[in-house]
Design a protein around this motif. Structure first.
Motif, short mmCIF file in Angstrom:
data_model
loop_
_atom_site.label_atom_id
_atom_site.label_comp_id
_atom_site.label_asym_id
_atom_site.label_seq_id
_atom_site.Cartn_x
_atom_site.Cartn_y
_atom_site.Cartn_z
N ARG A 3 -4.79 59.43 16.24
CA ARG A 3 -6.02 58.64 16.34
C ARG A 3 -6.24 57.98 14.99
O ARG A 3 -6.08 58.62 13.95
N VAL A 16 -5.45 60.74 12.14
CA VAL A 16 -5.42 62.17 12.44
C VAL A 16 -4.62 62.38 13.71
O VAL A 16 -4.41 61.44 14.48
N LYS A 17 -4.19 63.61 13.92
CA LYS A 17 -3.46 63.90 15.15
C LYS A 17 -4.27 64.86 16.02
O LYS A 17 -4.97 65.74 15.53
N ASP A 19 -6.96 66.15 19.15
CA ASP A 19 -8.38 66.01 19.48
C ASP A 19 -9.23 66.64 18.39
O ASP A 19 -8.79 67.55 17.69
N PRO A 20 -10.47 66.20 18.26
CA PRO A 20 -11.36 66.80 17.26
C PRO A 20 -11.70 68.24 17.62
O PRO A 20 -11.68 68.62 18.79
N GLN A 21 -12.02 69.02 16.59
CA GLN A 21 -12.49 70.39 16.81
C GLN A 21 -13.84 70.37 17.51
O GLN A 21 -14.12 71.20 18.36
N SER A 43 -17.24 63.39 14.27
CA SER A 43 -16.14 64.19 14.79
C SER A 43 -15.54 64.96 13.62
O SER A 43 -15.53 64.47 12.49
N TYR A 44 -15.07 66.17 13.90
CA TYR A 44 -14.48 66.99 12.84
C TYR A 44 -13.07 67.39 13.25
O TYR A 44 -12.86 67.93 14.34
N PHE A 45 -12.14 67.11 12.33
CA PHE A 45 -10.73 67.43 12.52
C PHE A 45 -10.30 68.39 11.42
O PHE A 45 -10.71 68.23 10.27
N THR A 49 -4.72 68.37 10.23
CA THR A 49 -4.40 67.34 11.22
C THR A 49 -4.52 65.92 10.65
O THR A 49 -4.25 64.96 11.35
N SER A 92 -12.32 71.13 7.15
CA SER A 92 -12.31 70.07 8.14
C SER A 92 -12.72 68.76 7.48
O SER A 92 -13.40 68.76 6.47
#
Length: 136
Positions: A3, A16-17, A19-21, A43-45, A49, A92
């Motif tokens: 994404r 990022v790779k 889905d978000p957490q 959104s948090y990744f 990622t 994150s």
């Protein structure tokens, strides 16, 4: 799946790779001021990622409504806040959902700082809400 999020002018980008957490609607006054809207959608990744960060950013450190510090990275050319680090989600990286410009992006799972939510904002009835930033 990768994404990609970017600022308005495209100079600052983060990839990022996966889905978000978690995805959260935030009504705190800092998010209102940061976005120029009545809330922010974050959104948090996991830091592991993050594939790449490209372009130049400027960092602004602020204290939120709970007294916790965050560091927000924004484009020095167009001013768009793209990503950040916050005490609330250690290890994150937060990314503004709007910067993905993807209408299929996962929906928020919770709403925080409802104590400063504008009265005319309506949320899904089954969405977990908190008057602070704590949710669970």
């Amino acid at each position: 799946m990768e994404r990609k999020a970017r600022c308005s002018c495209g100079q600052l980008r983060i990839t990022v790779k996966g889905d978000p957490q978690v995805v959260v609607v935030c009504h705190c006054t800092r998010c209102q001021i940061r976005t120029g809207s009545v809330f922010g959608v974050s959104s948090y990744f996991g830091d592991d990622t993050v594939v790449s960060i490209e372009g130049n950013s400027k960092t602004l450190e602020r204290t939120n409504d709970a007294g916790r510090k965050s560091k927000r990275d924004f484009c020095p050319d167009c001013g768009t806040t793209v990503f950040w680090k916050t005490y609330s989600f250690p290890e994150s990286t937060g990314i503004a959902v709007g910067c993905f410009a993807d209408p299929t992006f996962p929906a928020p799972k919770a709403s925080v700082w409802n104590s400063s939510k504008h009265d005319w904002v309506n949320l899904p009835e089954d969405m977990p809400c908190s008057d602070t930033q704590e949710f669970g």
